[in-house]
Design an enzyme around this catalytic site. Structure first.
Site, PDB file in Angstrom:
ATOM      1  N   HIS A  10       0.804  -1.113   0.030  1.00 46.43           N
ATOM      2  CA  HIS A  10      -0.051  -0.124   0.021  1.00 46.43           C
ATOM      3  C   HIS A  10       0.870   1.374   0.021  1.00 46.43           C
ATOM      4  O   HIS A  10       1.747   1.056   0.537  1.00 46.43           O
ATOM      5  CB  HIS A  10      -0.895   0.027   1.213  1.00 46.43           C
ATOM      6  CG  HIS A  10      -2.261   1.051   1.063  1.00 46.43           C
ATOM      7  ND1 HIS A  10      -2.001   2.460   1.302  1.00 46.43           N
ATOM      8  CD2 HIS A  10      -3.485   0.716   0.702  1.00 46.43           C
ATOM      9  CE1 HIS A  10      -3.234   2.846   1.220  1.00 46.43           C
ATOM     10  NE2 HIS A  10      -4.053   1.848   0.585  1.00 46.43           N
ATOM     11  N   ASP A  52      -8.020  -4.619  -0.717  1.00 46.02           N
ATOM     12  CA  ASP A  52      -8.594  -5.209  -1.857  1.00 46.02           C
ATOM     13  C   ASP A  52      -8.220  -6.861  -1.845  1.00 46.02           C
ATOM     14  O   ASP A  52      -8.748  -7.560  -2.721  1.00 46.02           O
ATOM     15  CB  ASP A  52      -7.880  -4.679  -3.078  1.00 46.02           C
ATOM     16  CG  ASP A  52      -8.516  -3.513  -3.468  1.00 46.02           C
ATOM     17  OD1 ASP A  52      -9.783  -3.126  -3.064  1.00 46.02           O
ATOM     18  OD2 ASP A  52      -7.750  -2.465  -3.920  1.00 46.02           O
TER      19      ASP A  52
HETATM   20  N1  CMC Z   1       4.236  -7.467  -5.085  1.00 45.07           N
HETATM   21  C1  CMC Z   1       5.529  -7.677  -5.298  1.00 45.07           C
HETATM   22  N2  CMC Z   1       6.519  -6.519  -5.005  1.00 45.07           N
HETATM   23  C2  CMC Z   1       5.916  -5.465  -4.724  1.00 45.07           C
HETATM   24  C3  CMC Z   1       4.488  -5.229  -4.332  1.00 45.07           C
HETATM   25  C4  CMC Z   1       3.632  -6.191  -4.850  1.00 45.07           C
HETATM   26  N3  CMC Z   1       2.488  -6.012  -4.602  1.00 45.07           N
HETATM   27  N4  CMC Z   1       4.281  -3.868  -3.997  1.00 45.07           N
HETATM   28  C5  CMC Z   1       5.316  -3.293  -3.918  1.00 45.07           C
HETATM   29  N5  CMC Z   1       6.552  -4.398  -4.090  1.00 45.07           N
HETATM   30  C6  CMC Z   1       7.733  -3.987  -3.970  1.00 45.07           C
HETATM   31  C7  CMC Z   1       8.482  -3.270  -5.049  1.00 45.07           C
HETATM   32  O1  CMC Z   1       8.770  -3.876  -6.251  1.00 45.07           O
HETATM   33  C8  CMC Z   1       9.527  -2.398  -4.546  1.00 45.07           C
HETATM   34  O2  CMC Z   1      10.577  -3.318  -4.447  1.00 45.07           O
HETATM   35  P1  CMC Z   1      12.197  -2.557  -4.649  1.00 45.07           P
HETATM   36  O3  CMC Z   1      12.331  -1.964  -3.319  1.00 45.07           O
HETATM   37  O4  CMC Z   1      12.847  -3.967  -4.558  1.00 45.07           O
HETATM   38  O5  CMC Z   1      12.223  -1.962  -5.947  1.00 45.07           O
HETATM   39  C9  CMC Z   1       8.987  -2.240  -3.079  1.00 45.07           C
HETATM   40  O6  CMC Z   1       7.853  -3.370  -2.805  1.00 45.07           O
HETATM   41  C10 CMC Z   1       8.463  -1.003  -2.852  1.00 45.07           C
HETATM   42  O7  CMC Z   1       7.596  -0.760  -3.931  1.00 45.07           O
HETATM   43  P2  CMC Z   1       6.814   0.599  -4.132  1.00 45.07           P
HETATM   44  O8  CMC Z   1       6.135   0.692  -5.591  1.00 45.07           O
HETATM   45  O9  CMC Z   1       7.762   1.616  -3.807  1.00 45.07           O
HETATM   46  O10 CMC Z   1       5.484   0.612  -3.154  1.00 45.07           O
HETATM   47  P3  CMC Z   1       4.426   1.678  -3.138  1.00 45.07           P
HETATM   48  O11 CMC Z   1       4.177   1.856  -1.973  1.00 45.07           O
HETATM   49  O12 CMC Z   1       4.908   2.880  -3.875  1.00 45.07           O
HETATM   50  O13 CMC Z   1       3.263   0.881  -3.961  1.00 45.07           O
HETATM   51  C11 CMC Z   1       1.099   0.037  -4.379  1.00 45.07           C
HETATM   52  C12 CMC Z   1       2.096   0.814  -3.628  1.00 45.07           C
HETATM   53  C13 CMC Z   1      -0.214  -0.358  -3.641  1.00 45.07           C
HETATM   54  C14 CMC Z   1       1.128   0.618  -5.825  1.00 45.07           C
HETATM   55  C15 CMC Z   1       2.044  -1.525  -4.570  1.00 45.07           C
HETATM   56  O14 CMC Z   1       2.313  -2.134  -3.499  1.00 45.07           O
HETATM   57  C16 CMC Z   1       1.411  -2.405  -5.505  1.00 45.07           C
HETATM   58  O15 CMC Z   1       1.576  -2.345  -6.729  1.00 45.07           O
HETATM   59  N6  CMC Z   1       0.640  -3.268  -4.936  1.00 45.07           N
HETATM   60  C17 CMC Z   1      -0.380  -4.228  -5.654  1.00 45.07           C
HETATM   61  C18 CMC Z   1      -1.685  -3.376  -6.164  1.00 45.07           C
HETATM   62  C19 CMC Z   1      -2.771  -3.442  -5.389  1.00 45.07           C
HETATM   63  O16 CMC Z   1      -2.942  -4.303  -4.625  1.00 45.07           O
HETATM   64  N7  CMC Z   1      -3.216  -2.242  -5.160  1.00 45.07           N
HETATM   65  C20 CMC Z   1      -4.314  -1.860  -4.291  1.00 45.07           C
HETATM   66  C21 CMC Z   1      -3.757  -0.803  -3.063  1.00 45.07           C
HETATM   67  S1  CMC Z   1      -5.155  -0.551  -2.047  1.00 45.07           S
HETATM   68  C22 CMC Z   1      -6.417   0.205  -2.740  1.00 45.07           C
HETATM   69  C23 CMC Z   1      -6.463   1.517  -2.344  1.00 45.07           C
HETATM   70  O17 CMC Z   1      -6.425   1.946  -1.353  1.00 45.07           O
HETATM   71  O18 CMC Z   1      -6.843   2.701  -3.475  1.00 45.07           O
END
Ligand code: CMC
Length: 432
Positions: A309, A366
């Protein structure tokens, strides 16, 4: 707590005021920075920018805290219901008995979609994306009720109670009608004597009659789903509503923009991706090992959907509530969903894995919400519409905060220009 801050540019120091919220959230006030120094703040995607002061929702992502108007989400999920929580979020206090009754009455009286508006549906192909239909039809409320949508803060606030109740009630009716329209089924009109969620189930699923909707657990689970989505601070769609509203655009127009923002898969569409992922695991007969391994290779397209998240870095309190509710609903309805078994195994495996632990990736709201919706007979295509119905009160509360702020200004960020520097126009004949 520091009382002041300053920015040093070469030898010159500029004082910057410090702001502190009621829960101790700290900010450096940079509003005068450009006027004083010629510099702007660069924060792509506003990840570290406070765009407003708000008294609606407090979220502490490091500690898994979510509170509406001060009340923890866990207490609301246990003791309240969606309509009461909507009132709290919009008006700032829990309603007393007579206010709750009056609010409920206003919702019931404004549930129907008039004949002229019903014709709008016919203009869409049957397979139109439901969120595209929802945003267009909600935008059309401004055309159908122009006296409630004058694009003048003072006048629109004078009619706010009616406009807000209309929006909450009609977004739900429009959602149910989209479901019916896409299946070529005749519309079912709202019944005044039914509570909010029962009425939604009635409008969507009572003809041909689906017995399971009479089970009290079904309306209760839907209530919980709506309630858990009521508001979530300055996320993409809520900031959109505030941005549009800050131009003095009326409530309905601003809500329609919020629905557009929610439709993206990185925001409201993630619950659909979770179910698709669980289904793929099921179809392959895998236990999720392959998906976990693929998710760890760092590619965005292979992420474990429903994990991680943008702001919760410990746990998502909504996911805990919904995970528990998911099992209860399926048990009470006597349903078994192999996707729930897969989801639980996947969660267990991921939470033992150093990749997910070290990156603070936990199940989000989700991860389980799609499984509940499946159990309630709601198809994948409607998941984001359900999210939008739940989020409408939060958007309304945020629009109201913008409209009532005498010191508010239009949302207008700046940019760092990286395009070509000044050059001359070249006539067509001289171009290569
Ligand atoms: N699976 C595998 N790796 C992940 C995931 C995941 N779901 N989410 C983040 N990572 C990794 C990412 O590759 C990165 O790794 P590294 O440090 O090696 O580069 C690290 O974790 C940090 O990732 P980030 O992109 O900086 O994390 P973020 O906080 O910007 O992204 C997110 C948050 C929700 C977009 C992401 O976790 C994601 O894409 N999750 C899957 C989609 C999902 O379930 N979305 C629903 C969000 S809740 C609904 C809402 O409130 O609107």
């Amino acid at each position: 707590m520091p009382q002041s801050a300053s920015l040093k540019l070469d030898d010159k120091e500029y004082p910057l005021p410090v702001l502190v919220g009621t829960e101790g959230e700290k900010a450096i006030d940079t509003r005068k920075l450009r006027a004083d120094t010629g510099f702007i703040c660069y924060d792509q995607g506003y990840g570290n920018t406070g765009s407003c002061e708000s008294a609606i929702t407090f979220l502490d992502g490091d500690n898994g805290i979510l509170r509406h108007r001060g009340i923890p989400i866990e207490q609301l999920a246990t003791f309240s219901d969606f309509v009461e929580t909507a009132y709290l979020v919009i008006y700032g206090e829990l309603p007393n008995k007579s206010k709750r009754k009056a609010f409920g009455m206003l919702l019931r009286q404004n549930a129907a979609i008039e004949t002229q508006m019903q014709r709008i549906f016919e203009g869409f192909p049957k397979d139109a994306p439901p969120m595209a239909m929802l945003s267009s039809i909600v935008a059309s409320l401004a055309a159908h009720y122009p006296s409630l949508a004058t694009n003048n803060f003072e006048k629109d606030l004078a009619n706010f109670d009616l406009a807000a109740a209309m929006a909450i009630s009609k977004v739900r009716t429009i959602g149910a009608m989209i479901y019916r329209y896409q299946r070529g089924l005749p519309y079912i009109f709202p019944k005044q004597d039914l509570p909010f969620c029962d009425n939604f189930l009635h409008m969507m699923l009572s003809e041909p009659y689906q017995e399971f909707i009479a089970e009290p657990e079904v309306a209760r689970a839907l209530n919980l789903l709506f309630l858990l989505h009521t508001d979530h601070e300055q996320n993409c769609s809520t900031s959109t509503v505030r941005t549009v509203g800050s131009s003095a655009a009326n409530l309905f127009t601003s809500l329609s923009a919020g629905i557009c923002a929610l439709s993206g898969p990185l925001h409201g569409g993630a619950n659909v991706s979770v179910v698709q992922m669980l289904q793929a695991i099921h179809d392959e007969g895998d236990d999720g090992t392959r998906f976990i391994a693929a998710a760890k290779n760092g590619s965005k397209s292979n992420r474990l959907m429903g994990f991680g998240h943008a702001v919760y870095k410990n746990f998502d309190p909504r996911a805990r509530i919904i995970g528990k509710a998911c099992e209860e609903v399926l048990n009470k309805l006597g349903k078994e969903d192999p996707l729930l078994t897969i989801a639980k195994k996947l969660e267990e495996a991921a939470l033992k894995d150093d990749y997910f632990l070290s990156r603070k990736l936990y199940p989000n709201v989700d991860f389980y919400s799609g499984i509940i919706m499946r159990a309630l007979g709601i198809p994948n295509s409607m998941f984001t519409v359900i999210f939008a119905i739940g989020r409408t009160p939060g958007w309304i509360a945020n629009w109201r905060e913008v409209a009532s702020n005498p010191k508010g200004r239009i949302y207008r960020p700046r940019q760092i220009y990286i395009g070509p520097v000044k050059r001359d126009y070249v006539p067509m004949a001289q171009r290569g």
